[in-house]
Write a protein that holds these residues in place. Structure first.
Motif, short mmCIF file in Angstrom:
data_model
loop_
_atom_site.label_atom_id
_atom_site.label_comp_id
_atom_site.label_asym_id
_atom_site.label_seq_id
_atom_site.Cartn_x
_atom_site.Cartn_y
_atom_site.Cartn_z
N ILE A 131 0.85 -1.18 0.00
CA ILE A 131 0.00 0.00 0.00
C ILE A 131 0.89 1.23 0.00
O ILE A 131 1.52 1.56 1.02
N LEU A 132 0.95 1.89 -1.16
CA LEU A 132 1.86 3.01 -1.31
C LEU A 132 1.61 4.11 -0.29
O LEU A 132 2.54 4.76 0.18
N GLU A 133 0.36 4.31 0.07
CA GLU A 133 0.00 5.38 0.99
C GLU A 133 0.72 5.25 2.33
O GLU A 133 0.97 6.25 3.01
N ASP A 134 1.06 4.04 2.70
CA ASP A 134 1.69 3.79 4.00
C ASP A 134 3.22 3.85 3.95
O ASP A 134 3.88 3.63 4.97
N LEU A 135 3.76 4.12 2.78
CA LEU A 135 5.19 3.95 2.58
C LEU A 135 5.88 5.25 2.17
O LEU A 135 5.27 6.14 1.59
N ILE A 136 7.15 5.32 2.48
CA ILE A 136 8.01 6.35 1.93
C ILE A 136 8.49 5.87 0.56
O ILE A 136 8.83 4.70 0.39
N VAL A 137 8.49 6.76 -0.41
CA VAL A 137 8.92 6.39 -1.76
C VAL A 137 10.11 7.25 -2.16
O VAL A 137 10.21 8.41 -1.75
N GLY A 180 9.84 11.08 -0.97
CA GLY A 180 8.65 11.72 -0.43
C GLY A 180 8.08 10.92 0.73
O GLY A 180 8.00 9.69 0.64
N SER A 181 7.72 11.59 1.77
CA SER A 181 7.16 10.91 2.93
C SER A 181 5.76 10.43 2.62
O SER A 181 5.14 10.85 1.65
N ASN A 182 5.24 9.56 3.49
CA ASN A 182 3.97 8.92 3.18
C ASN A 182 2.77 9.83 3.43
O ASN A 182 1.90 9.96 2.58
N ARG A 183 2.70 10.49 4.54
CA ARG A 183 1.48 11.24 4.86
C ARG A 183 1.69 12.74 4.94
O ARG A 183 0.82 13.51 4.57
N ASN A 190 -1.86 7.86 -4.67
CA ASN A 190 -2.13 6.72 -3.80
C ASN A 190 -3.31 5.90 -4.29
O ASN A 190 -3.38 4.69 -4.05
N TRP A 191 -4.23 6.53 -4.99
CA TRP A 191 -5.39 5.78 -5.51
C TRP A 191 -4.94 4.76 -6.55
O TRP A 191 -5.45 3.64 -6.59
N ARG A 192 -3.95 5.18 -7.37
CA ARG A 192 -3.43 4.28 -8.38
C ARG A 192 -2.24 3.46 -7.89
O ARG A 192 -1.70 2.65 -8.63
#
Length: 125
Positions: free
Chosen positions: A28-34, A51-54, A74-76
């Motif tokens: 789940i990308l939303e929960d992760l640092i990328v 980029g940080s997650n939130r 994050n949706w995609r």
């Protein structure tokens, strides 16, 4: 099983633009640092953007500041790296990476757990 697949690399002239994509599955990308890294022949892997997650905080290497932009959908479940005003020294294989949140250097490859296979970016002079 997780998978990160980069796309969007190619050959471009100096001053041109490319947009890299990193499609994430199994995580789940939303929960992760990328982050995006690059590695040129004979050189160490270099962190270029993260980029940080939130919080949405972003970090850039000095060499790309003002030219590259990291973003995510994050949706995609997809991350992006918009690269503008490209220079020959940007030529490298570009990798995306993700990892759970941590406190430390967001541009350090050692901090990232999951990696894509890379996509080649070549900038001609």
């Amino acid at each position: 099983q997780f998978q990160l697949v980069e796309s969007g690399g190619g050959l471009v002239q100096t001053g041109g633009s490319l947009r890299l994509s990193c499609a994430v599955s199994g995580l789940i990308l939303e929960d992760l640092i990328v982050a995006w890294f690059r590695q040129a022949p004979g050189k160490e892997r270099e962190g270029v953007a993260s980029g940080s997650n939130r919080r949405g905080t972003t970090y850039y290497a000095n060499s790309v500041q003002g030219r590259f932009t990291i973003s995510r959908d994050n949706w995609r479940n997809t991350a992006y790296l918009q690269m503008d005003n490209l220079k020959p020294e940007d030529t490298a294989v570009y990798f995306c990476a993700v990892t759970p949140p941590f406190a430390g250097d967001y541009l350090s490859a050692d901090e990232y757990e999951y990696w894509g296979q890379g996509t080649q970016v070549t900038v001609s002079s």
